[in-house]
Design a protein around this motif. Structure first.
Motif, PDB file in Angstrom:
ATOM      1  N   ARG A  45     100.528  54.287  56.762  1.00  0.00           N
ATOM      2  CA  ARG A  45     101.859  53.751  57.138  1.00  0.00           C
ATOM      3  C   ARG A  45     102.940  54.623  56.528  1.00  0.00           C
ATOM      4  NH1 ARG A  45     100.306  47.907  55.708  1.00  0.00           N
ATOM      5  NH2 ARG A  45      99.095  47.361  57.545  1.00  0.00           N
ATOM      6  N   GLY A  46     103.888  55.032  57.354  1.00  0.00           N
ATOM      7  CA  GLY A  46     105.007  55.839  56.873  1.00  0.00           C
ATOM      8  C   GLY A  46     104.735  57.322  56.848  1.00  0.00           C
ATOM      9  N   ALA A  51     108.305  54.233  58.230  1.00  0.00           N
ATOM     10  CA  ALA A  51     107.730  52.897  58.063  1.00  0.00           C
ATOM     11  C   ALA A  51     108.641  51.805  58.598  1.00  0.00           C
ATOM     12  CB  ALA A  51     107.423  52.656  56.589  1.00  0.00           C
ATOM     13  N   GLU A  52     109.951  52.021  58.545  1.00  0.00           N
ATOM     14  CA  GLU A  52     110.888  50.987  58.983  1.00  0.00           C
ATOM     15  C   GLU A  52     111.269  51.156  60.451  1.00  0.00           C
ATOM     16  OE1 GLU A  52     111.829  48.451  57.036  1.00  0.00           O
ATOM     17  OE2 GLU A  52     110.546  49.262  55.457  1.00  0.00           O
TER      18      GLU A  52
ATOM     19  N   HIS B  60     104.588  64.363  55.727  1.00  0.00           N
ATOM     20  CA  HIS B  60     104.187  62.956  55.726  1.00  0.00           C
ATOM     21  C   HIS B  60     104.947  62.086  54.739  1.00  0.00           C
ATOM     22  CE1 HIS B  60     101.021  64.380  58.284  1.00  0.00           C
ATOM     23  NE2 HIS B  60     100.562  65.169  57.354  1.00  0.00           N
ATOM     24  N   GLN B  62     106.377  60.434  51.201  1.00  0.00           N
ATOM     25  CA  GLN B  62     105.942  60.021  49.870  1.00  0.00           C
ATOM     26  C   GLN B  62     104.943  58.884  49.955  1.00  0.00           C
ATOM     27  OE1 GLN B  62     107.373  61.172  46.648  1.00  0.00           O
ATOM     28  NE2 GLN B  62     105.409  60.236  46.128  1.00  0.00           N
ATOM     29  N   ASN B  79     104.507  52.303  49.360  1.00  0.00           N
ATOM     30  CA  ASN B  79     105.163  53.582  49.625  1.00  0.00           C
ATOM     31  C   ASN B  79     106.441  53.405  50.429  1.00  0.00           C
ATOM     32  OD1 ASN B  79     103.985  52.915  52.049  1.00  0.00           O
ATOM     33  ND2 ASN B  79     103.473  55.003  52.605  1.00  0.00           N
ATOM     34  N   GLN B  80     107.073  52.268  50.272  1.00  0.00           N
ATOM     35  CA  GLN B  80     108.337  52.066  50.974  1.00  0.00           C
ATOM     36  C   GLN B  80     109.455  52.045  49.954  1.00  0.00           C
ATOM     37  OE1 GLN B  80     108.409  49.136  54.092  1.00  0.00           O
ATOM     38  NE2 GLN B  80     106.207  49.211  54.329  1.00  0.00           N
TER      39      GLN B  80
END
Lengths: 98, 310
Positions: A45-46, A51-52, B60, B62, B79-80
């Motif tokens: 994810r991300g 991710a958002e 990609h 972090q 990881n957000q």
């Protein structure tokens, strides 16, 4: 099963080989494939799309059947060959930076 | 018998170097996160087998990784990273206002007593890495447009000895500084250094007035001063510095040592370790008197941390 080819750094991250197989509920689109990939491998994810916002990361591109799908709508159906598993959906990192 | 574990972040993965208290023979494991730039790897003082790492790549982004078994296995944790509300702006290189944006985690600082808590760059986690929030209010620099800005201060590294929480040493963009009142007032302690530009600074584990720096030529020439790899040690808390060079190249050396790439262990005599842009990790088992290259051929080193294990 849908086959997805991942770049080397993401294979390392997810602990998988170069091709992963996913069960994707129809319709098979870039969005549904990426959703299935991130569900199956949460560590990703991300790393392919934000991710958002779910927007493709700038140095990542998508290919299928020798065509660049990066700027195609995420909700357009992928080619039949990808849906059947004959051809993979490719996540490619830009060849930049060494 | 005590053991030493050196955690090395490099441009192409992380490595773990292990030895006993003699620090003569080293076992090297890695690369972990092969291909990823690992800007920092650091263990929790509360649980030495819990280690946080900050791998990232330009492709990609972090991710944060955590090990609970001393670095043998790893899992991706939260990881957000994001700012509360709309981030403010700072002055860009062309003079235009540019919003702050998260780029990467440069540094992870595990909490001293709680293995579930760590601070990363300007973010903090209280749940072992599952989620992160900003935690950097209160920084102040009078020479930037907004003195109370949350970010933007050119501090390269800060170090302190646990016995003196109000005495901090700072290597900044030019000048080596010291405070004895918890940051209320600072004074310069560059003294006789050949260059007061540098990135690393750290304090001897057993001598709170013994400080280490590695002078870099300048802010435009990021390699060691005068072509000589020298660790400078002050035993007087600054101003009077001596060059520690035995075992280090003293000519035609043009490596850099980044801000998180020097660390000390807690043994007696104190061990000192640093890694270079040339991919070498050097260690001294006698507080800097002599040096050995314990890992001479790694990728460019981004960070070095040390755990002293019982």
């Amino acid at each position: 099963m849908i086959r997805v080819v991942l770049p080397a750094n993401l294979r390392t991250l997810a602990g998988v080989g170069s091709v992963v197989e996913l069960d994707v509920t129809a319709p098979v689109t870039q969005r549904s494939v990426l959703d299935a990939l991130e569900t199956r491998y949460p560590a990703l994810r991300g790393t392919i799309r934000d991710a958002e916002t779910k927007k493709r990361r700038p140095m990542i591109r998508f290919f299928a059947c020798e065509e660049d799908w990066s700027d195609v709508s995420l909700d357009d159906p992928l080619p039949a060959e990808v849906v059947s598993g004959k051809e993979p959906f490719l996540v490619i990192g830009a060849i930049a930076g060494g | 018998m005590s053991k030493v574990r050196v955690l090395v972040g490099t441009r192409k993965g992380a490595f773990i170097l292990s030895s006993d208290a003699s620090r003569k023979r080293w076992q090297i494991e890695g690369p972990h996160f092969a291909g990823w730039e690992v800007y920092h790897v650091k263990g929790s003082p509360a649980d030495p087998d819990r280690i946080f790492a900050a791998p990232s790549t330009g492709w990609h982004g972090q991710v944060m990784q955590r090990s609970d078994d001393g670095g043998k296995t790893w899992e991706v944790v939260g990881n957000q990273f994001g700012y509360d509300g709309t981030p403010g702006k700072h002055t860009w290189y062309d003079g235009s206002p540019h919003p702050y944006e998260f780029k990467r985690v440069w540094h992870v600082e595990p909490d001293l007593t709680d293995p579930e808590t760590a601070y990363a760059g300007v973010f903090r986690t209280d749940d072992a890495g599952k989620s992160w929030r900003p935690a950097n209010r209160g920084l102040r620099s009078n020479y930037i447009p907004d003195p109370d800005a949350e970010v933007g201060h050119c501090v390269h590294r800060i170090a302190l000895h646990p016995s003196r929480p109000n005495t901090l040493f700072m290597q900044k963009h030019w000048d080596v500084m010291r405070t004895d009142d918890g940051g209320e007032t600072w004074r310069e302690i560059s003294g006789n250094l050949p260059s007061d530009f540098g990135f690393v600074i750290d304090v001897h584990a057993n001598e709170p007035e013994t400080v280490y720096v590695i002078p870099i030529q300048s802010d435009t020439l990021h390699y060691v001063a005068e072509g000589k790899l020298r660790v400078y040690r002050s035993r007087t808390g600054g101003n009077e510095w001596e060059a520690m060079t035995k075992g280090l190249p003293q000519e035609n050396c043009y490596v850099n040592v980044l801000r998180d790439a020097l660390a000390v262990d807690a043994l007696d005599p104190c061990g000192v370790y640093f890694g270079t842009s040339g991919g070498q990790v050097y260690a001294s088992a006698n507080a800097g008197d002599t040096w050995d290259a314990i890992a001479p051929n790694l990728p460019a080193v981004l960070s070095v941390e040390v755990q002293t294990l019982p």
